[in-house]
Write an enzyme that holds these catalytic residues in place. Structure first.
Site, mmCIF file in Angstrom:
data_model
loop_
_atom_site.group_PDB
_atom_site.id
_atom_site.type_symbol
_atom_site.label_atom_id
_atom_site.label_comp_id
_atom_site.label_asym_id
_atom_site.label_seq_id
_atom_site.Cartn_x
_atom_site.Cartn_y
_atom_site.Cartn_z
ATOM 1 N N CYS A 32 36.200 13.551 82.315
ATOM 2 C CA CYS A 32 34.983 12.692 82.788
ATOM 3 C C CYS A 32 35.375 11.506 83.319
ATOM 4 O O CYS A 32 34.599 10.897 84.177
ATOM 5 C CB CYS A 32 34.046 12.591 81.591
ATOM 6 N N HIS A 62 29.819 6.396 84.302
ATOM 7 C CA HIS A 62 29.630 7.812 84.024
ATOM 8 C C HIS A 62 28.472 8.119 83.395
ATOM 9 O O HIS A 62 28.195 7.224 82.524
ATOM 10 C CB HIS A 62 30.948 8.183 83.030
ATOM 11 N N ASN A 97 25.148 15.370 82.025
ATOM 12 C CA ASN A 97 26.386 14.796 81.991
ATOM 13 C C ASN A 97 27.202 16.058 82.989
ATOM 14 O O ASN A 97 27.548 16.987 82.572
ATOM 15 C CB ASN A 97 27.185 14.957 80.394
HETATM 16 O O1 UT7 Z 1 31.433 12.822 78.910
HETATM 17 C C1 UT7 Z 1 32.477 12.652 77.922
HETATM 18 C C2 UT7 Z 1 32.097 11.800 77.013
HETATM 19 N N1 UT7 Z 1 31.136 12.417 76.111
HETATM 20 C C3 UT7 Z 1 30.173 11.478 75.710
HETATM 21 O O2 UT7 Z 1 30.222 10.385 75.812
HETATM 22 C C4 UT7 Z 1 29.388 11.951 74.547
HETATM 23 C C5 UT7 Z 1 29.376 10.962 73.416
HETATM 24 N N2 UT7 Z 1 28.508 11.527 72.092
HETATM 25 C C6 UT7 Z 1 27.206 11.359 72.562
HETATM 26 O O3 UT7 Z 1 26.520 11.211 73.534
HETATM 27 C C7 UT7 Z 1 26.215 11.706 71.239
HETATM 28 O O4 UT7 Z 1 27.177 11.591 69.912
HETATM 29 C C8 UT7 Z 1 25.642 12.986 71.263
HETATM 30 C C9 UT7 Z 1 24.351 13.070 72.017
HETATM 31 C C10 UT7 Z 1 26.689 14.172 71.399
HETATM 32 C C11 UT7 Z 1 25.052 13.397 69.736
HETATM 33 O O5 UT7 Z 1 24.117 12.201 69.295
HETATM 34 P P1 UT7 Z 1 24.315 11.566 67.970
HETATM 35 O O6 UT7 Z 1 23.189 10.451 67.594
HETATM 36 O O7 UT7 Z 1 25.660 11.178 67.839
HETATM 37 O O8 UT7 Z 1 24.018 12.676 66.872
HETATM 38 P P2 UT7 Z 1 24.862 13.085 65.702
HETATM 39 O O9 UT7 Z 1 25.921 13.955 66.387
HETATM 40 O O10 UT7 Z 1 25.146 12.319 64.736
HETATM 41 O O11 UT7 Z 1 23.678 14.352 65.213
HETATM 42 C C12 UT7 Z 1 22.812 13.744 64.701
HETATM 43 C C13 UT7 Z 1 22.068 15.190 64.054
HETATM 44 C C14 UT7 Z 1 22.992 15.947 63.299
HETATM 45 O O12 UT7 Z 1 22.068 16.465 62.251
HETATM 46 P P3 UT7 Z 1 22.611 15.828 60.605
HETATM 47 O O13 UT7 Z 1 24.012 16.121 60.397
HETATM 48 O O14 UT7 Z 1 22.324 14.369 60.743
HETATM 49 O O15 UT7 Z 1 21.626 16.870 59.867
HETATM 50 C C15 UT7 Z 1 23.201 17.121 64.269
HETATM 51 O O16 UT7 Z 1 23.104 18.308 63.667
HETATM 52 O O17 UT7 Z 1 21.310 15.612 65.082
HETATM 53 C C16 UT7 Z 1 21.777 16.917 64.894
HETATM 54 N N3 UT7 Z 1 21.883 17.675 66.236
HETATM 55 C C17 UT7 Z 1 20.806 18.161 67.177
HETATM 56 N N4 UT7 Z 1 19.682 18.289 66.540
HETATM 57 C C18 UT7 Z 1 18.618 18.948 67.493
HETATM 58 C C19 UT7 Z 1 22.758 17.730 66.992
HETATM 59 N N5 UT7 Z 1 22.543 18.266 68.501
HETATM 60 C C20 UT7 Z 1 21.208 18.412 68.147
HETATM 61 C C21 UT7 Z 1 20.533 19.243 69.067
HETATM 62 N N6 UT7 Z 1 18.902 18.974 68.845
HETATM 63 N N7 UT7 Z 1 20.653 19.665 70.435
#
Ligand code: UT7
Length: 323
Positions: free
Chosen positions: A114, A250, A280
């Site tokens: 990225c 980005h 992304n």
């Molecule tokens: O481009 C390269 C660099 N990449 C990035 O910069 C991405 C960086 N990370 C992010 O943007 C975020 O961490 C995400 C968008 C990937 C995730 O957001 P988050 O607020 O960090 O969520 P999380 O991973 O902490 O997940 C929260 C909850 C989890 O459930 P539990 O464990 O709290 O029960 C996940 O299982 O949301 C759940 N979850 C979803 N729920 C509904 C994860 N994906 C989904 C989904 N729909 N698509």
């Protein structure tokens, strides 16, 4: 006399197929509301089955060349930033060279995921200021839809396909930060974090593999490292946040974009945001945002722009340029 790498033209290309968040609700335990609230993404484009990264790149390249009024064969070098080249080799850049009809220049890929476009811009700048090239086509192009695990809701809803391109050319400047062109760059990587964002395939496994990400960990690094690299690049050019007309980040997650802008001390009214429409697109996201920013009438000649990106590796960096 100071040689500067100045932007002469910008263009982009997005595949025709637009996929709204609601598409994922049909096959995954997810919702439009979750995707928007956690990432800011509303839709993304996916390439057609027979459409390759080099083809997306060539479309964007032609748009940038035509905006600059430059013939494809007068370009000295072509750099493609991508992690999704059509084949293991040759490079996507040589494929683009062939597609646009350039036989005079040299072409190669830059792979910093990225952060790839920032690394490619910095390389293009080095070629121009060292006199190895007078004009460089710098392209970011990706088909991340080809490396998704469609059963993994935590990754497959986030990425999209597309391409953006800039034509840079050598121009004489005064050697001050009032010059047009690239004013400073800051590049970083730290391979200790290779396992928090990677693709589990490649030459070693003899299959392409799919993207794996520890989202929360990558998020934490992004929030910490992006403002720092932008600050470093600005200070190398003796500039500060108040001098910035546009941050062009980005486009991975609106929450990362907002928190970086806040840390930088730049209001969201001075940030180009396209994540809602493109998702992304990895190395394509910054040139796409630059091109859309110009199309919207946000970015104008003379504006001071800071780009910043982080991705797999980890690799991250920033480029400061005057449009
Ligand atoms: O481009 C390269 C660099 N990449 C990035 O910069 C991405 C960086 N990370 C992010 O943007 C975020 O961490 C995400 C968008 C990937 C995730 O957001 P988050 O607020 O960090 O969520 P999380 O991973 O902490 O997940 C929260 C909850 C989890 O459930 P539990 O464990 O709290 O029960 C996940 O299982 O949301 C759940 N979850 C979803 N729920 C509904 C994860 N994906 C989904 C989904 N729909 N698509």
């Amino acid at each position: 006399m100071t040689i500067r790498a100045v932007v002469k033209g910008v263009g982009h290309y997005l595949p025709e197929r637009v996929v709204p968040n609601s598409e994922f609700e049909k096959t995954l335990d997810t919702s439009n509301e979750w995707i928007i609230s956690r990432s800011g993404i509303e839709r993304r484009h996916f390439a057609a089955e027979n459409e390759t990264t080099s083809e997306l790149a060539a479309h964007a390249a032609r748009a940038a060349l035509s905006a600059a009024g430059v013939e494809p064969n007068s370009v000295d070098a072509i750099i493609v930033a991508t992690s999704t080249a059509d084949n293991t080799f040759p490079s996507a850049a040589t494929m683009v060279q062939n597609l646009i009809g350039n036989t005079k220049g040299f072409a190669f890929d830059v792979q910093a995921v990225c952060a790839g476009f920032v690394f490619a811009l910095s390389n293009a700048n080095a070629l121009i200021v060292s006199g190895q090239a007078r004009s460089v086509l710098v392209i970011g192009a990706e088909t991340f839809s080809r490396i998704m695990d469609w059963t993994d809701r935590s990754t497959c809803v986030l990425f999209g396909d597309g391409a953006g391109a800039l034509l840079l050319a050598a121009e004489e400047g005064q050697g001050t930060n009032a010059d047009r062109g690239i004013l400073s760059t800051d590049l970083n990587s730290d391979g200790r974090y290779k396992d928090i964002l990677y693709v589990d395939g490649g030459v070693a496994t003899q299959n392409t593999g799919v993207l794996k990400m520890e989202g929360r960990e990558v998020f934490r690094h992004a929030v910490e490292k992006l403002a720092a690299t932008a600050h470093t690049a600005l200070s190398k050019a003796n500039l500060g946040a108040d001098d910035v007309d546009w941050v062009v980040p980005h486009q991975a997650n609106i929450r990362i974009i907002q928190s970086t802008a806040k840390k930088l001390g730049v209001g969201m009214d001075r940030v180009v945001v396209t994540v809602q429409d493109h998702g992304n697109t990895s190395a394509a996201s910054i040139p796409l945002a630059l091109s859309v920013g110009v199309e919207r009438g946000q970015i104008k000649p003379g504006d001071l722009i800071v780009t910043e990106a982080i991705g797999g590796g980890l690799a991250w960096g920033s480029v400061v340029l005057r449009w």
